[in-house]
Design an enzyme around this catalytic site. Structure first.
Site, PDB file in Angstrom:
ATOM      1  N   GLY A   1       0.819  -1.253  -0.043  1.00 17.94           N
ATOM      2  CA  GLY A   1       0.131  -0.037   0.171  1.00 17.94           C
ATOM      3  C   GLY A   1       0.835   1.299  -0.010  1.00 17.94           C
ATOM      4  N   ASN A   2       0.305   2.329  -0.588  1.00 13.62           N
ATOM      5  CA  ASN A   2       1.077   3.542  -0.587  1.00 13.62           C
ATOM      6  C   ASN A   2       0.005   4.707  -0.739  1.00 13.62           C
ATOM      7  OD1 ASN A   2       1.339   2.765  -3.508  1.00 13.62           O
ATOM      8  ND2 ASN A   2       2.834   1.538  -2.514  1.00 13.62           N
TER       9      ASN A   2
ATOM     10  N   THR B   1       8.897   3.592   1.345  1.00 16.48           N
ATOM     11  CA  THR B   1       8.839   2.226   1.065  1.00 16.48           C
ATOM     12  C   THR B   1       9.360   1.305   2.092  1.00 16.48           C
ATOM     13  OG1 THR B   1       9.958   0.650  -0.601  1.00 16.48           O
ATOM     14  CG2 THR B   1      11.492   2.281   0.391  1.00 16.48           C
TER      15      THR B   1
ATOM     16  N   THR C   1       8.188   5.595  -1.734  1.00 16.65           N
ATOM     17  CA  THR C   1       7.534   4.259  -1.997  1.00 16.65           C
ATOM     18  C   THR C   1       7.930   3.922  -3.522  1.00 16.65           C
ATOM     19  OG1 THR C   1       5.631   2.919  -2.840  1.00 16.65           O
ATOM     20  CG2 THR C   1       5.373   5.503  -2.482  1.00 16.65           C
ATOM     21  N   SER C   2       7.962   2.598  -3.788  1.00 16.32           N
ATOM     22  CA  SER C   2       8.386   2.310  -5.390  1.00 16.32           C
ATOM     23  C   SER C   2       7.384   2.396  -6.160  1.00 16.32           C
ATOM     24  CB  SER C   2       9.112   1.104  -5.211  1.00 16.32           C
ATOM     25  OG  SER C   2       7.929  -0.069  -4.686  1.00 16.32           O
ATOM     26  N   GLU C   3       6.156   2.383  -5.556  1.00 19.04           N
ATOM     27  CA  GLU C   3       4.828   2.695  -6.523  1.00 19.04           C
ATOM     28  C   GLU C   3       4.623   4.008  -6.834  1.00 19.04           C
ATOM     29  OE1 GLU C   3       2.107  -0.885  -6.552  1.00 19.04           O
ATOM     30  OE2 GLU C   3       2.828  -0.702  -4.397  1.00 19.04           O
TER      31      GLU C   3
ATOM     32  N   HIS D   1      -3.195   3.704  -2.534  1.00 13.45           N
ATOM     33  CA  HIS D   1      -3.287   2.459  -3.271  1.00 13.45           C
ATOM     34  C   HIS D   1      -3.226   1.250  -2.135  1.00 13.45           C
ATOM     35  CE1 HIS D   1      -1.911  -0.933  -5.174  1.00 13.45           C
ATOM     36  NE2 HIS D   1      -0.873  -1.061  -4.714  1.00 13.45           N
TER      37      HIS D   1
ATOM     38  N   HIS E   1      -4.405  -2.991  -0.882  1.00 13.01           N
ATOM     39  CA  HIS E   1      -4.876  -4.552  -1.483  1.00 13.01           C
ATOM     40  C   HIS E   1      -6.030  -4.927  -0.673  1.00 13.01           C
ATOM     41  CE1 HIS E   1      -0.132  -4.665  -2.120  1.00 13.01           C
ATOM     42  NE2 HIS E   1      -0.775  -3.789  -3.004  1.00 13.01           N
TER      43      HIS E   1
ATOM     44  N   HIS F   1      -3.573  -7.391  -8.539  1.00  9.81           N
ATOM     45  CA  HIS F   1      -2.615  -6.755  -7.854  1.00  9.81           C
ATOM     46  C   HIS F   1      -3.358  -6.016  -6.479  1.00  9.81           C
ATOM     47  CE1 HIS F   1       0.573  -3.364  -7.621  1.00  9.81           C
ATOM     48  NE2 HIS F   1       0.032  -3.493  -6.204  1.00  9.81           N
TER      49      HIS F   1
HETATM   50 ZN   LIG Z   1       0.532  -2.736  -4.379  1.00 12.61          ZN
END
Ligand SMILES: [Zn+2]
Length: 349
Positions: free
Chosen positions: A104-105, A120, A149-151, A170, A172, A232
């Protein structure tokens, strides 16, 4: 045609010295308009309208501002308040089991080409304001000791493509992600909150964190505010604030769960009628929430052709004459089950 009145319309009317009592009796009131009218009825409660993302006393910066100015901005009380909002939303995501591990981010746009975001490799349930990062819209880190965060590229692609997006979220959540794994957008016309606040589409799978993933999501944010990411999770954006982006997750997840329960009850779902949905879409439009169905004809609404509830245990048959809706056993099906059972037993001897 009935008119839709939002809280903004009521504020406008008050500013012009108008009387809210003069609103047409058959007007459709949005939920916030109803709240505002209730507030006006109790004379001592004049709640101020929601604060803007940033107070005007903070000197705005952009990605090319001098380093010292960016640092002062990043450490200002106004940005601190937004960092606390990120921690708060993160905690709620974790408590509701919408995130797992360091998943999540969340991001908030805080300038023309800069955004505040979560770091991250940190559980979203236990973040501190000091963990947050500041990035430009290409994902380059401008401030903060933790790595972003990598996203983040996906959040930034949404902000670039959808200028109204002030915050993104974001995570899940399992029921919604189940739909994303099945490659299925949830059916519609079942619950008002979902119809008014969320507009869902599905983006194909790509490796998380890649620019390509971000671009595929961004292609959908013109007409949708909640995107299922195949295999995802989900990402949402809001034109209001970060809590509103988070609300989309609660609304979508509760909806997907309800749809799954409905699908197991062995009866076709009772959906709302196209005119009933049309009323909700009017509210949605007045709230500034996008939906590809705005402007469609009534007969084109409530199209659930792709929805195939998976498993129902009842054998389709005649409804009982007693009027209670229970299914009567189908004699042909029963005979078939009996014949198969006998064959299996004969072979196992
Ligand atoms: Zn994700």
């Amino acid at each position: 045609m009935k008119s839709v009145i939002s809280a903004k319309d009521i504020e406008e009317l008050l500013r012009k010295g108008g009387d809210p009592g003069s609103l047409p009796a058959d007007a459709i009131l949005t939920p916030s308009a109803r709240d505002r009218l209730r507030e006006l009825e109790s004379p001592n409660s004049h709640k101020p309208s929601a604060p803007a993302a940033l107070s005007p006393v903070v000197k705005p910066v952009h990605s090319k501002s001098p380093k010292a100015e960016i640092e002062a901005f990043f450490n200002s009380p106004a940005i601190h308040a937004l960092k606390e909002q990120l921690c708060d939303v993160g905690r709620r995501l974790w408590q509701r089991e919408y995130v797992d591990g360091n998943g999540g981010n969340i991001a908030i746009r805080v300038g023309e080409d800069i955004a505040l975001c979560t770091p991250t490799l940190v559980s979203k349930g236990f973040m501190k304001p000091a963990d947050m990062c500041l990035v430009d819209l290409s994902g380059n880190q401008l401030a903060g000791t933790n790595k972003r965060t990598s996203e983040i590229l996906m959040h930034l692609e949404i902000m670039k493509r959808q200028p109204r997006a002030v915050a993104t979220c974001h995570c899940h959540p399992p029921y919604s992600t189940g739909f994303a794994v099945a490659g299925l957008v949830p059916p519609t016309c079942m619950i008002p909150e979902f119809e008014v606040f969320a507009s869902v589409a599905i983006a194909p799978y790509r490796t998380p964190g890649t620019p390509e993933m971000g671009q595929l999501v961004a292609e959908l944010v013109d007409k949708h505010n909640t995107i299922l990411m195949a295999n995802h999770g989900v990402v949402s954006w809001s034109h209001n604030n970060v809590e509103d982006a988070y609300f989309k997750m609660e609304i979508l997840e509760a909806y997907c769960r309800t749809v799954l329960v409905t699908a197991q009850l062995g009866r076709p779902a009772q959906t709302m009628t196209p005119p009933q949905l049309q009323d909700l879409l009017k509210i949605k439009q007045s709230l500034g929430i996008p939906d590809p169905r705005h402007g469609l004809k009534e007969c084109e609404l409530c199209d659930n052709n792709e929805w195939r509830p998976g498993v129902t245990c009842a054998v389709p048959g005649a409804v009982n004459g007693n009027g209670n809706g229970t299914l009567a056993p189908d004699s042909e099906a029963e005979a078939l089950v009996q014949a198969i059972t006998e064959q299996i037993l004969a072979r196992s001897k």
